[in-house]
Enzyme design. Structure first.
Site, PDB file in Angstrom:
ATOM      1  N   ALA A 258       7.575  -7.857  -4.403  1.00 23.73           N
ATOM      2  CA  ALA A 258       6.793  -6.983  -3.526  1.00 23.73           C
ATOM      3  C   ALA A 258       5.452  -6.716  -4.189  1.00 23.73           C
ATOM      4  O   ALA A 258       5.329  -6.718  -5.415  1.00 23.73           O
ATOM      5  CB  ALA A 258       7.547  -5.680  -3.311  1.00 23.73           C
ATOM      6  N   CYS A 266      -4.902 -20.537   1.052  1.00 20.99           N
ATOM      7  CA  CYS A 266      -3.906 -21.275   1.832  1.00 20.99           C
ATOM      8  C   CYS A 266      -3.051 -20.411   2.753  1.00 20.99           C
ATOM      9  O   CYS A 266      -3.065 -20.607   3.972  1.00 20.99           O
ATOM     10  CB  CYS A 266      -2.993 -22.042   0.889  1.00 20.99           C
ATOM     11  SG  CYS A 266      -3.845 -23.392   0.084  1.00 20.99           S
TER      12      CYS A 266
HETATM   13  C1  UDX Z   1       0.032 -21.667  -2.259  1.00 19.33           C
HETATM   14  C2  UDX Z   1       1.311 -22.520  -2.346  1.00 19.33           C
HETATM   15  O1  UDX Z   1       2.184 -21.965  -3.325  1.00 19.33           O
HETATM   16  C3  UDX Z   1       0.959 -23.973  -2.671  1.00 19.33           C
HETATM   17  O2  UDX Z   1       2.129 -24.747  -2.687  1.00 19.33           O
HETATM   18  C4  UDX Z   1      -0.010 -24.490  -1.615  1.00 19.33           C
HETATM   19  O3  UDX Z   1      -0.407 -25.809  -1.881  1.00 19.33           O
HETATM   20  C5  UDX Z   1      -1.235 -23.595  -1.558  1.00 19.33           C
HETATM   21  O4  UDX Z   1      -0.844 -22.251  -1.292  1.00 19.33           O
HETATM   22  P1  UDX Z   1      -1.647 -20.556  -3.999  1.00 19.33           P
HETATM   23  O5  UDX Z   1      -2.426 -20.104  -2.795  1.00 19.33           O
HETATM   24  O6  UDX Z   1      -2.379 -21.141  -5.148  1.00 19.33           O
HETATM   25  O7  UDX Z   1      -0.563 -21.654  -3.547  1.00 19.33           O
HETATM   26  O8  UDX Z   1      -0.874 -19.273  -4.547  1.00 19.33           O
HETATM   27  P2  UDX Z   1       0.622 -18.776  -4.778  1.00 19.33           P
HETATM   28  O9  UDX Z   1       0.942 -18.798  -6.213  1.00 19.33           O
HETATM   29  O10 UDX Z   1       1.553 -19.444  -3.875  1.00 19.33           O
HETATM   30  O11 UDX Z   1       0.471 -17.229  -4.353  1.00 19.33           O
HETATM   31  C6  UDX Z   1      -0.063 -16.854  -3.080  1.00 19.33           C
HETATM   32  C7  UDX Z   1      -0.159 -15.363  -2.940  1.00 19.33           C
HETATM   33  O12 UDX Z   1       1.120 -14.783  -2.797  1.00 19.33           O
HETATM   34  C8  UDX Z   1      -0.822 -14.633  -4.089  1.00 19.33           C
HETATM   35  O13 UDX Z   1      -1.737 -13.676  -3.547  1.00 19.33           O
HETATM   36  C9  UDX Z   1       0.322 -13.935  -4.797  1.00 19.33           C
HETATM   37  O14 UDX Z   1      -0.079 -12.768  -5.454  1.00 19.33           O
HETATM   38  C10 UDX Z   1       1.244 -13.637  -3.638  1.00 19.33           C
HETATM   39  N1  UDX Z   1       2.663 -13.508  -4.015  1.00 19.33           N
HETATM   40  C11 UDX Z   1       3.340 -14.573  -4.520  1.00 19.33           C
HETATM   41  C12 UDX Z   1       3.329 -12.290  -3.820  1.00 19.33           C
HETATM   42  O15 UDX Z   1       2.728 -11.305  -3.343  1.00 19.33           O
HETATM   43  N2  UDX Z   1       4.664 -12.208  -4.137  1.00 19.33           N
HETATM   44  C13 UDX Z   1       5.362 -13.262  -4.627  1.00 19.33           C
HETATM   45  O16 UDX Z   1       6.569 -13.096  -4.879  1.00 19.33           O
HETATM   46  C14 UDX Z   1       4.680 -14.479  -4.836  1.00 19.33           C
END
Ligand code: UDX
Length: 453
Positions: A258, A266
């Site tokens: 959370a 993305c």
């Molecule tokens: C994502 C996908 O993971 C990747 O496979 C795709 O190619 C591009 O989009 P990315 O945007 O680099 O990658 O970030 P990611 O690590 O997936 O995190 C995305 C967002 O989700 C971040 O803002 C992160 O803080 C948030 N997040 C992630 C959460 O809030 N909770 C989680 O449990 C995981």
């Protein structure tokens, strides 16, 4: 193999550098002159661990080069990768103008048969549109060869993109042609010694898989965030619940943290585009809309909590913000929760002091006026950032912020109040140090009398 990568953006650069590292000759086409000049001097234009070293190596070996000249880029290419942006349009759909413009140029310029591979995240049917566009160019030139087009979506995470490319958990090849599949399998062989990781499917299924993956991950986050909101009302700690459910392998422990919302280049864009695709088909994307709505609300939570804490009187308060990038390990602030918070704080007349290990320049460019008026101060050091603050807000969980000296920080702050937007701190430890602790979906712990600003 002789490769051409069109677009030296995030995906294109990583793709080009990693293929060159494996011994392919790669020419990367980039039309932005400033970026091109930097790349030619061996500079890495984005913050991505491991990429600068690969670019240097490609330059040294001569296997990786950059050009703005189409003829030079395509002269020897056997495989051409399209890696250009597909930003959101106002209606949420993916803007394909760059992809289609590339297809048009390919139709006009391809000197011989080759395989064209679309890596840009694009809606179902884009491969067909690219093929049609190239085909019409070839027909106009009355050339006697054909060009095949495949889809090969990327699943790179910012901050670990090189690692993800080098050790992918899967490679999706969207093509109905055995020749194209075989060529791509050969190209990817060094990255997937275990062949089971290569998944061949139709171009449409490949295109859809990319959206499905991102939409699913975004759903996991919005799901846990929704439950976090309920936990907060029921005096339950979402962190205990997260552990309670994550150990079930059907649920899994990843992507159920959370927090103050997801951002980046993305998830928000791809969820929007998938919603648009569904609507175009007359199909109701009920869950996707909820995912998006929950995330929009989530990004406003920290400000609302601050507002409540200060009884609605925020003007002239000092708030310290730790972390501006949309996630750790990147300088990217696109759709970052930090921006929603900053915007609201600045609007409310709060004096904001913010720090981030990589994203200060991006934020300074976005808030030049607030920086020059002194309302927003950007600093490198987390301790300096906390000085004189009425509250400290953790937005991005960089490693640098994981175990700070909170005893020392308490002495620096005007009021020891902490808003933990990623639930990385131990509430009882902080309250024993004299802090008032607010998490996301966790009971508030500790006390602090709010004094006048
Ligand atoms: C994502 C996908 O993971 C990747 O496979 C795709 O190619 C591009 O989009 P990315 O945007 O680099 O990658 O970030 P990611 O690590 O997936 O995190 C995305 C967002 O989700 C971040 O803002 C992160 O803080 C948030 N997040 C992630 C959460 O809030 N909770 C989680 O449990 C995981």
């Amino acid at each position: 193999m002789e490769l051409c990568v069109i677009g030296a953006g995030y995906v294109g650069l990583v793709t080009a550098a990693c293929f060159a590292q494996m011994g392919n000759r790669v020419v990367c086409l980039e039309r932005d002159h400033v970026r091109l000049a930097r790349l030619r001097q061996g500079q890495c234009p984005i913050y991505e661990p491991g990429l600068a070293a690969l670019l240097q190596e490609g330059r040294r070996s001569g296997l990786l080069s950059f050009t703005e000249d189409w003829e030079q880029a395509l002269a020897r290419a056997e495989v051409v990768f399209i890696a250009v942006g597909t930003p959101s349009q106002e209606d949420g759909s993916a803007d394909l103008q760059h992809v289609l413009a590339v297809a048009e140029s390919l139709g006009r310029q391809l000197p011989r048969p080759c395989l064209v591979v679309n890596k840009s995240t694009s809606p179902v049917g884009t491969v067909e549109r690219i093929a049609a566009q190239i085909g019409s160019g070839l027909r106009e030139r009355a050339v006697a060869f054909a060009v095949e087009v495949a889809s090969n979506p990327e699943f790179l995470k910012e901050g670990s993109a090189v690692e993800d490319f080098m050790r992918p958990d899967r490679i999706i090849l969207g093509s109905d042609s055995p020749v194209a599949r075989e060529r791509l399998q050969r190209l990817y062989a060094p990255f997937v010694r275990n062949r089971e990781r290569v998944l061949c499917m139709s171009p449409r299924a490949a295109e859809f898989s990319k959206y499905a993956a991102n939409a699913f991950l975004a759903s996991k986050i919005s799901f846990i965030n929704e439950l976090a909101g309920l936990c907060a009302q029921l005096e339950v700690d979402i962190e205990q619940v997260r552990r309670g459910i994550g150990s079930d392998p059907r649920i899994g422990s990843d992507f159920i943290y959370a927090g103050c919302g997801y951002g980046g280049s993305c998830f928000p864009k791809d969820v929007r585009a998938l919603i648009h695709t569904a609507e175009q088909q007359g199909y109701q994307p009920t869950i996707l809309r909820a995912v998006q709505a929950r995330n929009a609300q989530q990004k406003t939570l920290l400000f609302k909590a601050l507002e409540q804490h200060f009884g609605g009187f925020l003007r002239e308060r000092r708030v310290a913000v730790w972390g501006l990038a949309f996630k750790p390990g990147t300088d990217d602030v696109r759709e970052a929760p930090s921006l929603v918070l900053l915007e609201a704080l600045l609007d409310a007349g709060v004096r904001v002091q913010a720090c981030d290990p990589a994203a200060l320049a991006s934020v300074a460019a976005l808030y030049a006026q607030a920086v020059s008026s002194g309302q927003l101060t950007l600093v490198e050091d987390p301790y300096t950032c906390a000085e004189g603050a009425d509250a400290l807000v953790l937005v991005t969980e960089w490693k640098q912020f994981r175990q700070p000296d909170f005893r020392h920080i308490r002495g620096l702050m005007r009021m020891p109040v902490l808003f933990d937007g990623r639930n990385i701190y131990d509430p009882s430890e902080l309250s024993s140090l004299g802090y008032l602790y607010h998490g996301i979906g966790r009971p508030v712990v500790g006390h602090c009398k709010v004094t006048a600003a």
